[in-house]
Write an enzyme that holds these catalytic residues in place. Structure first.
Site, PDB file in Angstrom:
ATOM      1  N   GLY A  51       2.716   2.296  10.770  1.00  0.00           N
ATOM      2  CA  GLY A  51       3.698   3.362  10.588  1.00  0.00           C
ATOM      3  C   GLY A  51       4.468   3.739  11.843  1.00  0.00           C
TER       4      GLY A  51
ATOM      5  N   HIS B  56      -9.371   1.396   5.254  1.00  0.00           N
ATOM      6  CA  HIS B  56      -8.075   1.559   5.924  1.00  0.00           C
ATOM      7  C   HIS B  56      -8.233   2.540   7.088  1.00  0.00           C
ATOM      8  CE1 HIS B  56      -3.931   2.743   6.642  1.00  0.00           C
ATOM      9  NE2 HIS B  56      -3.577   1.619   6.043  1.00  0.00           N
TER      10      HIS B  56
ATOM     11  N   SER C 168       3.642  -2.002  10.372  1.00  0.00           N
ATOM     12  CA  SER C 168       5.091  -2.067  10.581  1.00  0.00           C
ATOM     13  C   SER C 168       5.703  -3.420  10.201  1.00  0.00           C
ATOM     14  CB  SER C 168       5.444  -1.693  12.029  1.00  0.00           C
ATOM     15  OG  SER C 168       5.077  -0.356  12.282  1.00  0.00           O
TER      16      SER C 168
ATOM     17  N   GLU D 276      -6.527   4.934   8.081  1.00  0.00           N
ATOM     18  CA  GLU D 276      -6.316   6.357   7.739  1.00  0.00           C
ATOM     19  C   GLU D 276      -7.567   6.952   7.096  1.00  0.00           C
ATOM     20  OE1 GLU D 276      -2.675   5.731   5.583  1.00  0.00           O
ATOM     21  OE2 GLU D 276      -1.700   5.223   7.479  1.00  0.00           O
TER      22      GLU D 276
ATOM     23  N   ASN E  78       0.872  -1.176   0.000  1.00  0.00           N
ATOM     24  CA  ASN E  78       0.000   0.000   0.000  1.00  0.00           C
ATOM     25  C   ASN E  78       0.912   1.231   0.000  1.00  0.00           C
ATOM     26  OD1 ASN E  78      -1.800   2.058   0.560  1.00  0.00           O
ATOM     27  ND2 ASN E  78      -2.210   1.402   2.674  1.00  0.00           N
TER      28      ASN E  78
ATOM     29  N   LYS F   9       0.128   4.289  -0.248  1.00  0.00           N
ATOM     30  CA  LYS F   9      -0.480   5.499   0.321  1.00  0.00           C
ATOM     31  C   LYS F   9      -0.224   6.679  -0.627  1.00  0.00           C
ATOM     32  CE  LYS F   9       0.045   3.393   4.794  1.00  0.00           C
ATOM     33  NZ  LYS F   9       0.170   3.517   6.228  1.00  0.00           N
TER      34      LYS F   9
ATOM     35  N   GLU G 102      -5.202  -4.788  10.985  1.00  0.00           N
ATOM     36  CA  GLU G 102      -4.182  -3.748  11.133  1.00  0.00           C
ATOM     37  C   GLU G 102      -4.434  -2.966  12.420  1.00  0.00           C
ATOM     38  OE1 GLU G 102      -2.222  -2.649   7.167  1.00  0.00           O
ATOM     39  OE2 GLU G 102      -3.915  -1.324   7.451  1.00  0.00           O
TER      40      GLU G 102
HETATM   41  P1  PGA Z   1       3.048   0.358   7.579  1.00  0.00           P
HETATM   42  O1  PGA Z   1       1.577   0.610   7.005  1.00  0.00           O
HETATM   43  O2  PGA Z   1       3.536  -0.931   6.994  1.00  0.00           O
HETATM   44  O3  PGA Z   1       3.851   1.549   7.109  1.00  0.00           O
HETATM   45  O4  PGA Z   1       2.940   0.289   9.066  1.00  0.00           O
HETATM   46  C1  PGA Z   1       0.669  -0.446   6.869  1.00  0.00           C
HETATM   47  C2  PGA Z   1      -0.651   0.050   6.343  1.00  0.00           C
HETATM   48  O5  PGA Z   1      -1.051   1.167   6.677  1.00  0.00           O
HETATM   49  O6  PGA Z   1      -1.327  -0.655   5.591  1.00  0.00           O
END
Ligand code: PGA
Length: 258
Positions: free
Chosen positions: A174, A96, A214, A98, A9, A11, A168
């Protein structure tokens, strides 16, 4: 058999030009595998350049990071499922964290987006996960069940065969602080039990459940060693070609779930 699914992903990262350079570098380093699927979800603006660079026989499939539930109309700034299909997308990430926290996406929107994806034969990757506070208060299971119910209620058994779920935890996204394998496995068991209760054991056993938050080349091996974890949804680590290829290699060395 559940094939391992590795989803990058991106983003809001990479221009169309940068995206093309990335896949040009990576695509030839990922051999086809009967046991692992790879998906990249670039920003909408880079989907076409990624598709053109990959060509029609690539081992990397295309995904989108979001969609809108209507097919067309006066919805300034939105992108529909038929538009994504036309660009060659096979998967779409829905709900997601976010989108939920920064853009106020709620259950009814997520339900409609899932419906649009199923209708247009895009494979949705539904994201769910608890916040740190919810975990500390011991509410993880309850939150996961609520989110699953909110998103999936009303969908038919027939449509859910194309569903993937990504667990998640919000506190792991992140932050560099991934869930432990035990934490992820416990959440995946809760999700599978919910699917069995809502539909059937067969659906629960056939549905892929990914872990996200992560994930790096350093922890992917341990995570995928559990047969409850069918792959990963990866943000930061998938922006670097070498890390993506290393993760793919490790996934291949592990193989599919029976
Ligand atoms: P990350 O993001 O691997 O940077 O923690 C995962 C995600 O948001 O799908």
């Amino acid at each position: 058999m559940r094939r391992i699914l590795i989803v990058g992903n991106w983003k809001m990262n990479k221009t169309a030009t940068e995206a093309a350079a990335f896949v040009h570098n990576v695509a030839r380093r990922l051999p086809a595998s009967p046991t692992v699927e790879y998906v990249l979800a670039p920003p909408f603006t880079a989907i076409e350049s990624v598709r053109a660079t990959l060509g029609s026989s690539s081992t990397i499939q295309l995904g989108a990071q979001n969609l809108f539930w209507e097919d067309r109309g006066a919805y300034t700034g939105e992108i529909s499922a038929p538009m994504l299909k036309d660009l060659g997308c096979r998967y779409v990430i829905i709900g997601h964290s976010e989108r939920r926290t920064l853009f106020g996406e709620r259950e009814d929107a997520i339900q409609k987006k899932l419906h649009a994806a199923f209708t247009h034969e895009l494979r949705p990757i539904l994201c769910i996960g608890e916040s740190l506070l919810q975990r500390e208060e011991g509410k993880t299971e309850e939150v996961l069940r609520q989110q699953l119910h909110g998103a999936l209620a009303g969908h038919s058994l027939h449509s859910v065969t194309a569903l993937t779920i990504a667990y998640e935890p919000v506190w792991a996204i992140g932050t560099g602080k991934a869930a432990t394998t035990d934490q992820a496995v416990a959440a995946h068991r809760t999700i599978r039990a919910f699917l069995a209760q809502m539909w059937s054991t067969d659906v629960a056993e056939a549905t892929r459940i990914l872990y996200g938050g992560s994930v790096t080349p350093h922890n992917i091996d341990t995570l995928l060693r559990s047969d409850q974890i069918d792959g990963a949804l990866i943000g930061g680590a998938c922006l670097q070609a070498d890390a993506f290829v290393t993760i793919a290699d490790i996934a291949q060395s592990i193989g599919a779930r029976q």
